[in-house]
Design an enzyme around this catalytic site. Structure first.
Site, short mmCIF file in Angstrom:
data_model
loop_
_atom_site.label_atom_id
_atom_site.label_comp_id
_atom_site.label_asym_id
_atom_site.label_seq_id
_atom_site.Cartn_x
_atom_site.Cartn_y
_atom_site.Cartn_z
N PHE A 106 52.48 33.45 41.16
CA PHE A 106 52.30 34.77 41.07
C PHE A 106 51.82 36.50 42.03
CE2 PHE A 106 49.65 36.73 37.59
CZ PHE A 106 50.40 36.16 36.54
N GLU A 224 44.47 32.46 30.16
CA GLU A 224 45.14 30.77 30.26
C GLU A 224 44.45 30.54 32.02
OE1 GLU A 224 48.11 30.27 26.81
OE2 GLU A 224 48.41 30.59 29.75
N GLN A 262 11.61 12.39 44.08
CA GLN A 262 11.02 13.21 42.30
C GLN A 262 11.56 14.32 43.19
OE1 GLN A 262 7.25 14.90 40.39
NE2 GLN A 262 7.97 13.27 38.88
N GLU A 346 41.29 35.58 40.19
CA GLU A 346 41.63 35.53 38.71
C GLU A 346 40.79 36.49 37.71
OE1 GLU A 346 43.77 32.67 36.25
OE2 GLU A 346 44.12 31.77 38.75
#
Length: 363
Positions: A106, A224, A262, A346
């Site tokens: 792309f 998307e 812990q 993106e």
């Protein structure tokens, strides 16, 4: 079962060091059907759902985020675009190849158009029955392996972003070449290259959608794709958490496993909670998309939050490993490097925040 099958692929470290994705592994991904998940069975694909593609990306990322992004771009971006916008002829010509042996890429970004995605300098001019495209694209994922490129160029600069058009460009078209491959911090096995188009000749029949509709194709596709990037980052975070839990159970200090302290338990508990929250955001966005409901806000939230969780979880995992976590002998170092890109590609974190704010203020 689907996720278990995907996670068999773990030839990670050598590919990262070589900055190269193994061809035999790529072939296996095609054979398993991972590269054509949503492609209809009539075109040789799996006939699956967007959610299935998201699951594949997440599962792969827990092992190697580089493999995950290859599957991501192929399915949720390239295949998705052709399925939605392609003509019957384009689907017949390209979908069977994309399901069986051809990687797609792309090509939107340029040196001057990153977050400002539509400040494109690449131009397309019509000449007879074809277009001549000239320009350079940067940061193009899958470019080294791809045989088909979805290239965005402006066919009518006077119309601004409404002149942007998407073209299906084959690797062998005259005037097209793949340029420099970037030497990256993370996801190194996933190729990122520049593309050089010098009067690249593209048949008019390879215009995807309509002339001037490229901006709409890009926006919808990236919305998307952000869900899948959220899945990639969630899978990466889960992988880092799994490694941290395993190491904490084995590493002995002061006569007992560090998992019994812990302070370590609190770290693991926070990591697990944040990973699960990211996963639920991603799954919800994917569910909304598959059901045809609005999902833009949820996609941006999933991508923004999951990328933040991935970076933080991988960092905490390195700390649980201690000194050895800072070396390349253990996998968390690589996951930490791989996580950084999640806040950048993106749509950067700030772009996601802008999208979320715009959507909630419009309500």
């Amino acid at each position: 079962m689907f996720q278990d099958a995907v996670q068999r692929f773990a030839r990670v470290r050598e590919m990262d060091a070589a900055s190269m994705f193994r061809k035999d592994l790529l072939s296996e991904m095609f054979e398993l059907g991972l590269m054509g998940i949503e492609i209809p069975e009539g075109y040789g694909g799996q006939g699956g759902s967007f959610f299935q593609a998201v699951l594949a990306v997440e599962a792969l990322a827990a092992v190697d985020p580089s493999a995950a992004v290859i599957v991501d771009v192929q399915n949720t971006i390239a295949n998705n675009v052709i399925i939605r916008w392609g003509t019957d002829d384009q689907k017949r010509r390209y979908l069977p190849k994309l399901a069986s042996d051809t990687v797609a890429s792309f090509a939107l970004s340029e040196a001057g158009s990153g977050s400002d995605a539509f400040a494109l300098a690449t131009r397309a001019s019509k000449l007879g029955g074809e277009y001549l495209i000239t320009g350079r694209k940067l940061w193009i994922t899958n470019a080294a392996e791809a045989g088909l490129f979805l290239v965005f160029a402006n066919a009518n600069p006077e119309a601004g972003h409404r002149g942007i058009t998407c073209f299906l460009v084959e690797r062998g078209f005259p005037g097209f070449q793949v340029g420099k491959k970037e030497d990256k911090l993370g996801i190194r096995a996933s190729s990122t290259c520049e593309l050089i188009l010098d009067d690249c000749r593209v048949p008019a029949g390879n215009v995807l959608g309509e002339v001037g509709k490229g901006y709409k194709i890009a926006i919808e596709t990236l919305n998307e794709g952000r869900i899948a990037i959220g899945a990639q980052m969630t899978g990466l975070a889960q992988g880092a958490l799994d490694h941290a839990i395993g190491y904490a159970k084995q590493r002995q200090q002061f006569g007992k496993p560090i998992a019994e302290f812990q302070g370590v338990q609190f770290e693991l508990a926070q990591m697990a909670t944040e990973v699960e929250a990211a996963r639920l955001l991603v799954y919800n966005a994917a569910r909304l998309r598959d059901s045809g409901r609005p999902y833009v806000t949820e996609a941006a939230m999933a991508k923004y939050f999951a990328s933040q969780v991935a970076e933080d979880t991988a960092s905490r995992a390195v700390e649980i490993f201690g000194g050895v976590g800072f070396t390349k002998d253990y996998p968390v170092e690589k996951l930490y490097r791989d996580a950084k890109i999640g806040r950048i590609y993106e749509g950067t974190t700030n772009i996601q925040k802008l999208t979320i704010a715009k959507q909630i203020l419009a309500q």
